[in-house]
Write a protein that holds these residues in place. Structure first.
Motif, PDB file in Angstrom:
ATOM      1  N   ILE A 141       0.835  -1.205   0.000  1.00 16.91           N
ATOM      2  CA  ILE A 141       0.000   0.000   0.000  1.00 16.91           C
ATOM      3  C   ILE A 141       0.867   1.251   0.000  1.00 16.91           C
ATOM      4  N   ASP A 142       1.887   1.262   0.878  1.00  9.68           N
ATOM      5  CA  ASP A 142       2.783   2.424   0.946  1.00  9.68           C
ATOM      6  C   ASP A 142       3.477   2.665  -0.385  1.00  9.68           C
ATOM      7  N   SER A 143       3.921   1.565  -1.014  1.00 10.04           N
ATOM      8  CA  SER A 143       4.611   1.673  -2.294  1.00 10.04           C
ATOM      9  C   SER A 143       3.690   2.235  -3.370  1.00 10.04           C
ATOM     10  N   ALA A 144       2.441   1.737  -3.366  1.00 10.36           N
ATOM     11  CA  ALA A 144       1.473   2.199  -4.371  1.00 10.36           C
ATOM     12  C   ALA A 144       1.153   3.678  -4.181  1.00 10.36           C
ATOM     13  N   VAL A 145       0.939   4.088  -2.929  1.00 12.52           N
ATOM     14  CA  VAL A 145       0.615   5.482  -2.642  1.00 12.52           C
ATOM     15  C   VAL A 145       1.774   6.396  -3.018  1.00 12.52           C
ATOM     16  N   ASN A 146       2.990   6.000  -2.641  1.00 11.76           N
ATOM     17  CA  ASN A 146       4.161   6.817  -2.963  1.00 11.76           C
ATOM     18  C   ASN A 146       4.374   6.925  -4.470  1.00 11.76           C
ATOM     19  N   SER A 147       4.061   5.839  -5.183  1.00 13.84           N
ATOM     20  CA  SER A 147       4.193   5.847  -6.635  1.00 13.84           C
ATOM     21  C   SER A 147       3.253   6.873  -7.254  1.00 13.84           C
ATOM     22  N   ILE A 148       2.038   6.963  -6.723  1.00 12.52           N
ATOM     23  CA  ILE A 148       1.067   7.936  -7.239  1.00 12.52           C
ATOM     24  C   ILE A 148       1.477   9.359  -6.858  1.00 12.52           C
ATOM     25  N   LYS A 149       1.915   9.533  -5.610  1.00 13.17           N
ATOM     26  CA  LYS A 149       2.314  10.863  -5.153  1.00 13.17           C
ATOM     27  C   LYS A 149       3.490  11.413  -5.946  1.00 13.17           C
ATOM     28  N   ASN A 150       4.455  10.547  -6.251  1.00 13.33           N
ATOM     29  CA  ASN A 150       5.696  10.986  -6.869  1.00 13.33           C
ATOM     30  C   ASN A 150       5.765  10.646  -8.361  1.00 13.33           C
ATOM     31  N   SER A 151       4.617  10.591  -8.984  1.00  7.31           N
ATOM     32  CA  SER A 151       4.560  10.229 -10.401  1.00  7.31           C
ATOM     33  C   SER A 151       5.421  11.165 -11.240  1.00  7.31           C
ATOM     34  N   GLU A 152       6.403  10.591 -11.954  1.00  9.49           N
ATOM     35  CA  GLU A 152       7.281  11.396 -12.801  1.00  9.49           C
ATOM     36  C   GLU A 152       6.517  11.962 -13.993  1.00  9.49           C
ATOM     37  N   GLU A 153       5.495  11.199 -14.439  1.00 10.24           N
ATOM     38  CA  GLU A 153       4.705  11.705 -15.557  1.00 10.24           C
ATOM     39  C   GLU A 153       4.020  13.008 -15.182  1.00 10.24           C
ATOM     40  N   VAL A 154       3.414  13.045 -14.002  1.00 14.89           N
ATOM     41  CA  VAL A 154       2.720  14.253 -13.545  1.00 14.89           C
ATOM     42  C   VAL A 154       3.706  15.409 -13.382  1.00 14.89           C
ATOM     43  N   SER A 155       4.847  15.113 -12.793  1.00 14.88           N
ATOM     44  CA  SER A 155       5.863  16.144 -12.583  1.00 14.88           C
ATOM     45  C   SER A 155       6.338  16.725 -13.915  1.00 14.88           C
ATOM     46  N   LEU A 156       6.566  15.838 -14.887  1.00 17.87           N
ATOM     47  CA  LEU A 156       7.027  16.292 -16.194  1.00 17.87           C
ATOM     48  C   LEU A 156       5.959  17.118 -16.899  1.00 17.87           C
ATOM     49  N   LEU A 157       4.697  16.690 -16.801  1.00 20.38           N
ATOM     50  CA  LEU A 157       3.606  17.441 -17.420  1.00 20.38           C
ATOM     51  C   LEU A 157       3.497  18.839 -16.821  1.00 20.38           C
ATOM     52  N   LYS A 158       3.607  18.928 -15.495  1.00 20.09           N
ATOM     53  CA  LYS A 158       3.523  20.232 -14.835  1.00 20.09           C
ATOM     54  C   LYS A 158       4.667  21.142 -15.277  1.00 20.09           C
ATOM     55  N   LYS A 159       5.849  20.548 -15.403  1.00 19.79           N
ATOM     56  CA  LYS A 159       7.007  21.336 -15.812  1.00 19.79           C
ATOM     57  C   LYS A 159       6.815  21.857 -17.230  1.00 19.79           C
ATOM     58  N   ARG A 160       6.399  20.975 -18.144  1.00 22.88           N
ATOM     59  CA  ARG A 160       6.206  21.388 -19.529  1.00 22.88           C
ATOM     60  C   ARG A 160       5.101  22.443 -19.637  1.00 22.88           C
ATOM     61  N   TYR A 161       4.049  22.284 -18.858  1.00 21.08           N
ATOM     62  CA  TYR A 161       2.955  23.260 -18.867  1.00 21.08           C
ATOM     63  C   TYR A 161       3.467  24.625 -18.430  1.00 21.08           C
TER      64      TYR A 161
END
Length: 266
Positions: A141-161
Motif C-alpha cells: 500500500i505504501d509503495s502504491a501510494v508513494n508511486s502515485i504521489k511521486n509520479s514522474e509523468e505528472v511532474s514532467l507534465l507540470k514542468k512542460r505546462y
C-alpha cells in the motif's frame, strides 16, 4: 481625409523639429495620435483605414525625403505609429480579453489545487488504513501510494505546462510592445513569465552545467527586459526579442534520456 491627416502630422513634426524633440519615438507618437483620432470613424479592416495608414506614412516620408535612403528609421517609426493608432480599439479589446483569461486561469489554478488537496487527503486515509494491515500488505500500500504521489509523468507534465506558459507570456510581451501596448502591460507579461519560469525551474543540483548557463541567461534577460521598460522604445523591443529567442533556446532542453525512457515504459 488625406490632406487633413497629412497636414496634422506635418504640422506636429515641424513643431517637434523646432523644439529639438524630433526623434523616432516622437515621430511614432505623432503618427499614432493623428491616426487614432480619425480611425474611430471607420469600420475595422475597411479600405478607408488602410488608406489612412498610407496617408500617415506618406506624410512622414514627404517631410524627410531629403534624407534619401537614410530615412529607414523614420519610415519604420511612422508605420509602427500608424498601425498602433489604427488598431487602438482592437488592442483595448485584446487587453480586456487577456484580463478575463487571467481571471479564469486563476480560477482554474484554484480548482486544480483544491482537487490536489482532496487527492492528498484520500491517499493519506489509504495510508492510515494500511497501518492496520500485515507487513506485506502495508508495504504494498505504501509503495502504491508513494508511486502515485511521486509520479514522474505528472511532474514532467507540470514542468512542460509551466514552460509553455512562460514562453506564451514572453510572446505576449513582445506583441504588446510591437503593437502599442503600454509599459505596464508589457511589465505584467514579464512578471507572468517570471512566475511560470519559477514553476518550471528544477533544483539547481539536478541541472547540467550547459542547461544552468541557459537558465542563468534567461534570468538575466528577464531582469534586463524589466529594466528596459524605462528606456527608449527601440531598446525595449530589441531586449524583448532577445528574451524570446533565449527562452525558445532554453525550453528546447530535453529530459535525461534514461528518465524519458523509464516514463515511456511505465
Amino acid at each position: 481625409m488625406a490632406n487633413n491627416i497629412k497636414q496634422q502630422i506635418q504640422s506636429d513634426l515641424q513643431q517637434a523639429k523646432e523644439t529639438g524633440q524630433l526623434r523616432t519615438e516622437r515621430i511614432r507618437e505623432i503618427v499614432k495620435a493623428a491616426v487614432s483620432q480619425v480611425a474611430s470613424e471607420f469600420k475595422e479592416g475597411s479600405s478607408e483605414l488602410r488608406g489612412l495608414v498610407k496617408d500617415a506614412v506618406s506624410a512622414v516620408i514627404e517631410n524627410f525625403q531629403e534624407k534619401g535612403t537614410e530615412l529607414k528609421e523614420e519610415v519604420t517609426a511612422s508605420i509602427e505609429g500608424a498601425l498602433e493608432g489604427v488598431n487602438a480599439k482592437r488592442h483595448e479589446a485584446i487587453v480586456k480579453t487577456q484580463t478575463d483569461l487571467k481571471r479564469l486561469q486563476a480560477q482554474l489554478d484554484g480548482e486544480e489545487e483544491q482537487l490536489q488537496q482532496e487527492v492528498d487527503v484520500i491517499l493519506a486515509e489509504i495510508e492510515e488504513t494500511g497501518k492496520e494491515s500485515t507487513d506485506g500488505t502495508k508495504t504494498a500500500i505504501d509503495s502504491a501510494v508513494n508511486s502515485i504521489k511521486n509520479s514522474e509523468e505528472v511532474s514532467l507534465l507540470k514542468k512542460r505546462y509551466a514552460q509553455l506558459q512562460a514562453q506564451l507570456a514572453i510572446v505576449r510581451a513582445n506583441l504588446a510592445a510591437r503593437y502599442g501596448g503600454r509599459s505596464m502591460e508589457v511589465q505584467d507579461y514579464l512578471d507572468e513569465a517570471k512566475h511560470w519560469y519559477g514553476q518550471a525551474r528544477p533544483q539547481a543540483e539536478n541541472m547540467a552545467v550547459q542547461v544552468e548557463q541557459k537558465r542563468s541567461q534567461l534570468e538575466d534577460k528577464l531582469g534586463e527586459a524589466g529594466t528596459s521598460i524605462a528606456r527608449k522604445e527601440r531598446q525595449i523591443k530589441q531586449t524583448l526579442r532577445e528574451l524570446l529567442l533565449t527562452a525558445a533556446d532554453l525550453f528546447k532542453e530535453k529530459e535525461p534520456a534514461d528518465k524519458e525512457h523509464d516514463i515511456v515504459h511505465k
